[in-house]
Design an enzyme around this catalytic site. Structure first.
Site, PDB file in Angstrom:
ATOM      1  N   TRP A 253      45.269  41.816  -0.111  1.00  0.00           N
ATOM      2  CA  TRP A 253      44.066  42.540   0.302  1.00  0.00           C
ATOM      3  C   TRP A 253      42.899  42.260  -0.649  1.00  0.00           C
ATOM      4  CZ3 TRP A 253      48.994  44.147   0.948  1.00  0.00           C
ATOM      5  CH2 TRP A 253      49.363  44.622   2.205  1.00  0.00           C
ATOM      6  N   CYS A 289      48.131  44.269   7.516  1.00  0.00           N
ATOM      7  CA  CYS A 289      48.956  45.107   8.390  1.00  0.00           C
ATOM      8  C   CYS A 289      49.189  44.518   9.763  1.00  0.00           C
ATOM      9  CB  CYS A 289      48.371  46.513   8.490  1.00  0.00           C
ATOM     10  SG  CYS A 289      46.699  46.600   9.210  1.00  0.00           S
ATOM     11  N   HIS A 348      45.097  50.997  10.838  1.00  0.00           N
ATOM     12  CA  HIS A 348      46.364  50.490  10.316  1.00  0.00           C
ATOM     13  C   HIS A 348      47.267  50.183  11.503  1.00  0.00           C
ATOM     14  CE1 HIS A 348      49.709  49.673   7.811  1.00  0.00           C
ATOM     15  NE2 HIS A 348      50.373  50.775   8.091  1.00  0.00           N
ATOM     16  N   ASP A 371      57.262  50.744  10.068  1.00  0.00           N
ATOM     17  CA  ASP A 371      56.080  50.152   9.442  1.00  0.00           C
ATOM     18  C   ASP A 371      56.540  49.127   8.412  1.00  0.00           C
ATOM     19  OD1 ASP A 371      53.626  49.554   8.358  1.00  0.00           O
ATOM     20  OD2 ASP A 371      52.988  51.637   8.137  1.00  0.00           O
ATOM     21  N   ASN A 411      48.447  62.771  11.133  1.00  0.00           N
ATOM     22  CA  ASN A 411      48.071  64.174  11.346  1.00  0.00           C
ATOM     23  C   ASN A 411      47.936  64.995  10.068  1.00  0.00           C
ATOM     24  OD1 ASN A 411      47.235  66.172  13.075  1.00  0.00           O
ATOM     25  ND2 ASN A 411      49.297  66.888  13.592  1.00  0.00           N
ATOM     26  N   ASP A 413      45.942  66.861   7.105  1.00  0.00           N
ATOM     27  CA  ASP A 413      44.604  67.396   6.834  1.00  0.00           C
ATOM     28  C   ASP A 413      44.069  66.746   5.565  1.00  0.00           C
ATOM     29  OD1 ASP A 413      44.837  69.011   9.012  1.00  0.00           O
ATOM     30  OD2 ASP A 413      45.137  70.869   7.877  1.00  0.00           O
ATOM     31  N   GLU A 460      44.189  67.980  18.969  1.00  0.00           N
ATOM     32  CA  GLU A 460      43.639  68.520  17.721  1.00  0.00           C
ATOM     33  C   GLU A 460      43.138  69.942  17.914  1.00  0.00           C
ATOM     34  OE1 GLU A 460      43.541  67.609  14.728  1.00  0.00           O
ATOM     35  OE2 GLU A 460      43.961  65.452  14.690  1.00  0.00           O
ATOM     36  N   GLU A 465      49.434  72.039  17.521  1.00  0.00           N
ATOM     37  CA  GLU A 465      49.117  71.052  16.481  1.00  0.00           C
ATOM     38  C   GLU A 465      49.063  71.703  15.111  1.00  0.00           C
ATOM     39  OE1 GLU A 465      46.305  68.840  13.820  1.00  0.00           O
ATOM     40  OE2 GLU A 465      45.879  70.719  14.871  1.00  0.00           O
ATOM     41  N   TYR A 534      38.436  48.447   3.902  1.00  0.00           N
ATOM     42  CA  TYR A 534      38.849  49.073   5.163  1.00  0.00           C
ATOM     43  C   TYR A 534      40.110  49.900   4.985  1.00  0.00           C
ATOM     44  CZ  TYR A 534      42.976  46.227   6.338  1.00  0.00           C
ATOM     45  OH  TYR A 534      44.227  45.662   6.363  1.00  0.00           O
TER      46      TYR A 534
END
Length: 599
Positions: A253, A289, A348, A371, A411, A413, A460, A465, A534
């Site tokens: 990167w 990625c 990603h 991943d 998800n 916060d 959301e 949620e 990014y």
């Protein structure tokens, strides 16, 4: 004397002669029945490539007719360096009168002189990989075993067409897309400017199946575990990246790609996988990625596991298993850089793969997230998943594998913390819609983008949620994050007129603050402009200031204007004019983050 001896030999019963195998015909051509019925006719070459849980046909040419009353015959398949019957890597296939499901068996279905045709049934739980085939015979005259011929090696794959295989997928259109389609689309950019690039998966190209099996073999994991797709995708997730096991692709990167290929220059997986095998397992330079994801899709589809590449916009990287994306400030609201290791990537790319999950509670089968980009280790190795998307959606991060990390990506916060005089930290603000937007994959049967955000998270702000977020956080490293309510009577929104600035012009932002409480508020507005990659990694802070603001009670509002010269925070490093450049403006307490596109 010679005539008497010849007459004696003439009267020896044929059934008492030693029974041997002269040749084996696996009926393995691309247009043959075996390859067609096993949906492997698109693979390059004329090897026998079959899917577990199905029957396949073969001819044996024997030294004499087979007599079932006195002769015995069985097939042997061996895979791995130490084949063992107990571990399923040495398979003995007996001849039977009638085939039964879910077991290795063979039946004679036709006789033609010295030739017999066998129908061979394989287990739906068989190990995938490369098997060596031999035939053992036993007759009154003795035992014999055929010589191993590498040309008769059998490649065994997972079988999404078999209901007893844990990768079974019932929808034909989805199998055509997620197993048989060798070209796809990868999505990149920002949520407001989603770009797409075509990727050649090429899972049927010359040499790719052997290259994919080579990746498995290079993992040095025992083939006895290659019957479980959970184990296999976990191995592949680790082997596609290079940091700890000399895997397929080396990440970079830095923007400097001397000695390799720029990640943006790759357009498919074929050259990467071929080079990796040709060079004896030396990682291919370089990838990011989308490259890791594209190669992963190729390998999984090639091995028979339904899979797809998935892009997540505003994707969080949680480094401390807090299940939140944390930003730390000192007493003066200055960034504490050594603590700010969490980040939010513009986008990603990872993978979904399809399988049942008998190792999890009922209802958690189907799409699983994995991943291959090396971000955090899992059990000491850079890998991630498979994690049930259903578990992620509901915040059940206690279910394996690596669901906390993927939950945070989609998800978590974003929580701002300020250091107190005693060294502790107090939560001063949180953003509940900062990450996990426009989760995208290629649509079935077309090149359209399919938004699958609803599979990863409840809408959301809904009660479901919020319950998922708070449930997940209780299993993280900061389980008390949501134990105390945080006053949220001050809202902040960043607005901008028109389409935004152009290169060389000024960025004029309006920061609108509203007071919903019954009391007036005096606040200090801290603004900061930073250059980020990014991936969300900070490169440099170029401007910051503090503005005192007085807000009246009951919807009192104040608007603060900020002018920032565009040339301050972007310098074009390339010897050509850029189009589609995106500036990301972000700061403490922003309820919305504007992506400013510059033509």
């Amino acid at each position: 004397m010679v005539d008497i001896k010849m007459a004696f030999l003439h009267y020896i019963p044929v059934s008492e002669l030693l029974l041997t195998v002269r040749s084996i015909d696996l009926m393995k051509t691309k247009t043959g029945l075996n390859r067609l019925e096993h949906h492997t006719d698109r693979y390059y070459g004329d090897d026998l490539i079959i899917r577990r849980g199905n029957t396949f046909m073969m001819w044996l040419d024997l030294s004499r007719p087979y007599y079932p009353n006195t002769d015995r015959l069985h097939l042997e398949l061996k895979t791995g360096s130490l084949p063992t019957v107990a571990k399923g890597t040495h398979v003995i296939i007996p001849l039977v009168e009638e085939l039964e499901d879910d077991r290795w068996e063979a039946k004679i279905v036709k006789r033609d002189g010295n030739r017999i045709k066998l129908s061979v049934n394989s287990q739906p739980t068989a190990m995938i990989g490369r098997y060596q085939l031999t035939v053992a015979t036993h007759s009154p005259k003795g035992k014999a075993t055929s010589t191993h011929d590498p040309g008769n090696d059998i490649r065994m794959l997972f079988n999404p067409w078999c209901e007893d295989d844990t990768v079974y997928m019932d929808d034909e259109d989805e199998k055509n897309e997620y197993v048989l389609n060798d070209v796809g689309r990868l999505y990149y950019g920002t949520e407001n400017q989603i770009g797409a690039r075509t990727w050649n998966y090429g899972q049927f190209d010359e040499g790719i199946l052997d290259a994919c099996l080579y990746v498995l073999e290079k993992s040095v994991t025992p083939p006895s575990g290659w019957g479980d797709p959970v184990n296999v995708v976990r191995v592949i997730s680790a082997m596609i990246n290079s940091p700890d096991d000399c895997g397929v692709v080396e990440g970079n990167w830095s923007g400097k790609y001397v000695g390799g290929t720029s990640p943006t220059a790759w357009s498919g997986s074929v050259d990467i996988l071929k080079k990796y095998q040709k060079d004896g397992g030396i990682p291919v330079r370089y990838g990011q990625c989308w490259v890791f994801s594209g190669v992963t899709t190729t390998v999984l589809r090639c091995l028979g596991i339904p899979s797809r590449s998935v892009s997540n916009f505003n994707s969080a990287h949680d480094t401390d298993v807090s299940l939140t994306t944390d930003v730390y400030f000192n007493e003066n609201l200055e960034s504490i850089d050594h603590l700010n290791t969490d980040s939010i990537w513009n986008f990603h790319v990872w993978n979904d793969c399809w399988m049942a999950r008998p190792d999890l509670p009922p209802g958690h089968g189907g799409w699983q997230a994995i991943d291959s980009t090396p971000q955090e280790t899992s059990q000491g190795t850079f890998r991630c998943g498979p994690a049930s998307i259903t578990a992620i959606r509901n915040g059940q991060v206690f279910l394996k594998h690596d669901s906390p990390f993927i939950f945070a990506e989609v998800n978590s916060d974003k929580i701002y913390w300020q250091r107190n005089l005693d060294g502790t930290f107090t939560q001063i603000h949180s953003e509940k819609n900062a990450v996990g937007h426009c989760i995208s994959t290629k649509a079935v049967g077309s090149d359209e983008r399919n938004d699958i955000t609803h599979l990863y998270k409840h809408p959301e702000g809904t009660e479901e949620e919020r319950i998922a977020v708070e449930t997940a956080s209780r299993y993280g490293s900061k389980p008390d994050t949501y134990s105390s309510p945080i006053a949220e009577d001050i809202s902040i929104e960043v607005t901008m007129d028109g389409e935004g600035p152009r290169m060389g012009g000024d960025a004029e932002l309006n920061i609108v603050m509203r007071n919903a409480s019954s009391l007036p508020r005096t606040i200090n507005l801290h603004s900061q402009v930073a250059v980020m990659y990014y991936t969300g990694v900070l490169k440099a802070t170029v401007k910051k200031d503090e503005t005192p603001v007085e807000l009246l009670a009951n919807e009192g509002e104040a608007v603060v204007g900020k002018k920032m010269a565009a040339e301050i925070f972007f310098t074009n490093p390339l010897p050509r004019t850029l189009k589609g450049v995106v500036f990301r403006v972000e700061g403490l307490g922003l309820q919305s983050v504007r992506q400013i596109a510059v033509g």
